[in-house]
Design an enzyme around this catalytic site. Structure first.
Site, mmCIF file in Angstrom:
data_model
loop_
_atom_site.group_PDB
_atom_site.id
_atom_site.type_symbol
_atom_site.label_atom_id
_atom_site.label_comp_id
_atom_site.label_asym_id
_atom_site.label_seq_id
_atom_site.Cartn_x
_atom_site.Cartn_y
_atom_site.Cartn_z
ATOM 1 N N GLY A 5 0.834 -1.376 0.041
ATOM 2 C CA GLY A 5 -0.069 -0.030 -0.127
ATOM 3 C C GLY A 5 0.858 1.384 -0.040
ATOM 4 O O GLY A 5 1.870 1.158 0.627
ATOM 5 N N HIS B 158 0.307 1.049 9.493
ATOM 6 C CA HIS B 158 -0.762 1.296 8.687
ATOM 7 C C HIS B 158 -1.730 2.250 9.595
ATOM 8 O O HIS B 158 -2.900 2.328 9.427
ATOM 9 C CB HIS B 158 -1.792 0.286 8.317
ATOM 10 C CG HIS B 158 -0.797 -0.643 7.181
ATOM 11 N ND1 HIS B 158 -0.405 -1.740 7.327
ATOM 12 C CD2 HIS B 158 -0.516 -0.409 5.980
ATOM 13 C CE1 HIS B 158 0.253 -2.266 6.569
ATOM 14 N NE2 HIS B 158 0.060 -1.389 5.389
#
Length: 557
Positions: free
Chosen positions: A56, A221
């Site tokens: 990501g 994250h």
């Protein structure tokens, strides 16, 4: 949410386009969010083993920042904190690999493992041999899940470097994968968060922390950690981070380790350097040798404040691979460290000769004056900080308080007569007061000291002249004049009033001048950057002048 973005749906592509525009060695793969080396051999048969990674976005400079000779062949970017698609990974393999094959370095998240794993299968169907190396370096989860299920975080960067260097040496696919797995097996990471971050598509913080709370053991994250605790000193936090790392990895005394101190996005280089210093001290106190070390924002979580510490147990082969050169723009250098911190002796400075602590006619009076000035400045710290914060950089109160504390340490021989006392105060303030105040006060005091040289009991006219010369020295040094909204707006009226009257007249004139600065447009100093926004608040430097002048008046009765 305030972010310099356009449409949240376009942040990844636009970020990669901006990166490639300033990186001649990189290229974007058409139709995909893939950054790859621009000058790979056009014939797949002549390409070395390709090393790919990704995940990501939001971890910048990872992963595209590590693309280049000696590290990654390509990096595949998903949406923010979201695994890239199978098609993107497959396209990256086909664009960079040939018969020599590809190594995929995958952080141990379910989405990454699934998408990279399926892409590897598709590439094998294309006739490209592929090996997958999974990094699971998050030591914080050691009491929660088994080793093979831990997250992959900042230690992955070191695995990138080892694998990329091995491929750059021309090693086979099996060898590159084996060396990458060795690095992955020997690296551990522990993180701490001082706050959360905001994912662009969400627009709100990922979690909330109290003013005195921090999270230990978080990933990359924006998620919470494994435990919440109170804020502490950097040294204490680093020690708490290293405890589980060392307990898990169990390095032997004298064993070399590589240290990676990673900022999570909002942590300043100042803080990271302090963390690095603490980590060195803690590791060396345990008999470990820091063979290589790097620090910086290397794998972030958007704008999250906090950091992680990674340790890699070194051997000769891994050290050599870490030392191999790379052109990847985000790799932070060689990592070589000095055997001992280098401290170079400062050249001697000209100092006033130290004398015998013999009192002169004014010694007791001067001690009383200095004591009153120190007390007044310390008591005014909060007030001066407030004024300077509203029309400056907020450090004046602390600077004056440091000066006050230093005044209490003046050697006894300084009080023999006025000239050596003013010289000693000037030298002391020069060293301890930050910003512009230190040089201004030091210059004024040194000029005044010279004016009173040889006068054990100056008369009032001599004191007036010394004060006036000190004020003139400040004006010369800073290029200021009355009306610029500086300390001179208190000092110049005070000097003029004393020439025509008494010291109490000078104090009143200084106070009037300081009050008038509230209506002045700033022309010099930090306040000049604020323009009209500084109007309405008296200048902190001018107010500080009134405080020590009033203290002198009080001490003299």
């Amino acid at each position: 949410m305030k972010k310099l973005i356009n449409d949240p749906r376009d942040v990844v592509r636009e970020m990669l386009e901006g990166l490639v525009q300033v990186s001649p060695g990189l290229a974007l793969l058409e139709g995909e969010t893939v950054v790859m080396r621009a000058e790979l051999p056009p014939d797949p048969a002549s390409r070395p083993v390709a090393v790919l990674s990704g995940g990501g976005s939001g971890h910048e400079p990872a992963h595209a920042g590590y693309v280049g000779p000696g590290m990654l062949s390509a990096a595949i970017a998903g949406d923010v904190f979201t695994s890239p698609s199978v098609d993107a990974v497959h396209a990256a393999i086909r664009a960079t690999a040939g018969p020599a094959g590809a190594v995929l370095i995958v952080k141990n998240y379910t989405g990454d493992r699934l998408n990279f794993g399926l892409a590897a299968e598709l590439a094998r169907q294309d006739g490209i041999p592929v090996e997958i190396v999974v990094v699971a370096d998050d030591v914080a989860l050691r009491d929660t899940v088994t080793r093979e299920r831990r997250r992959g975080i900042a230690g992955t960067i070191l695995v990138h470097k080892v694998a990329g260097a091995a491929a750059g040496r021309g090693h086979t696919l099996a060898t590159v994968a084996a060396l990458a797995r060795r690095a992955a097996d020997r690296v551990g990471t522990m993180g701490v968060g001082l706050g959360s971050c905001i994912v662009p598509s969400a627009g709100v913080p990922s979690f909330q922390l109290g003013a005195d709370e921090i999270e230990f053991g978080l990933g990359i994250h924006g998620e919470k950690g494994v435990r919440r605790t109170s804020m502490s000193s950097a040294d204490a936090i680093v020690k708490a981070m290293l405890e589980p790392l060392l307990d898990e990895m169990k390095p032997a005394k004298g064993e070399p380790v590589a240290l990676l101190v990673n900022g999570l996005g909002a942590t300043t280089p100042m803080e990271l350097a302090i963390v690095t210093r603490a980590a060195f001290g803690e590791l060396e106190s345990r008999g470990l040798v820091v063979g290589r070390a790097w620090t910086g924002a290397l794998m972030t979580a958007l704008e999250m404040p906090g950091c992680s510490i990674s340790l890699l147990l070194l051997d000769g082969e891994l050290t050599g691979l870490l030392d191999d050169p790379t052109q990847a723009m985000a790799w932070p250098g060689s990592g070589k460290v000095a055997a001992t911190p280098r401290v170079v002796a400062a050249p001697p400075v000209n100092k006033q000769p130290e004398g015998v602590a013999v009192d002169g006619p004014l010694s007791q009076t001067m001690r009383r004056v200095v004591d009153h000035v120190a007390n007044a400045l310390e008591n005014a710290e909060r007030h001066l900080t407030d004024l300077d914060s509203r029309a400056g950089d907020g450090d004046l109160g602390a600077s004056m308080a440091r000066g006050a504390a230093a005044l209490r340490t003046l050697p006894a021989f300084s009080f023999a007569s006025p000239a050596p006392l003013l010289f000693a105060i000037g030298e002391t303030l020069r060293r301890v007061i930050a910003g512009s105040s230190g040089p201004f006060y030091a210059t004024a005091l040194l000029r005044a000291s010279k004016s009173l040289s040889g006068a054990d009991t100056p008369d009032e006219q001599q004191w007036r002249a010394a004060f006036a010369r000190g004020v003139a020295a400040i004006a010369e040094l800073g290029g200021g004049r009355e009306g610029d909204r500086t300390m001179l707006d208190a000092l110049i009226p005070a000097s003029q009033a004393w020439l025509d009257g008494s010291w109490p007249d000078a104090v009143r004139a200084a106070e009037g001048g300081a009050l008038r600065t509230a209506d002045m447009y700033p022309r010099l100093g930090r306040a000049s950057y604020l323009g009209d926004r500084a109007v309405g608040v008296p200048d902190g430097g001018a107010v500080a002048v009134t405080i020590w002048m009033a203290a002198i008046s009080e001490a003299l009765g």
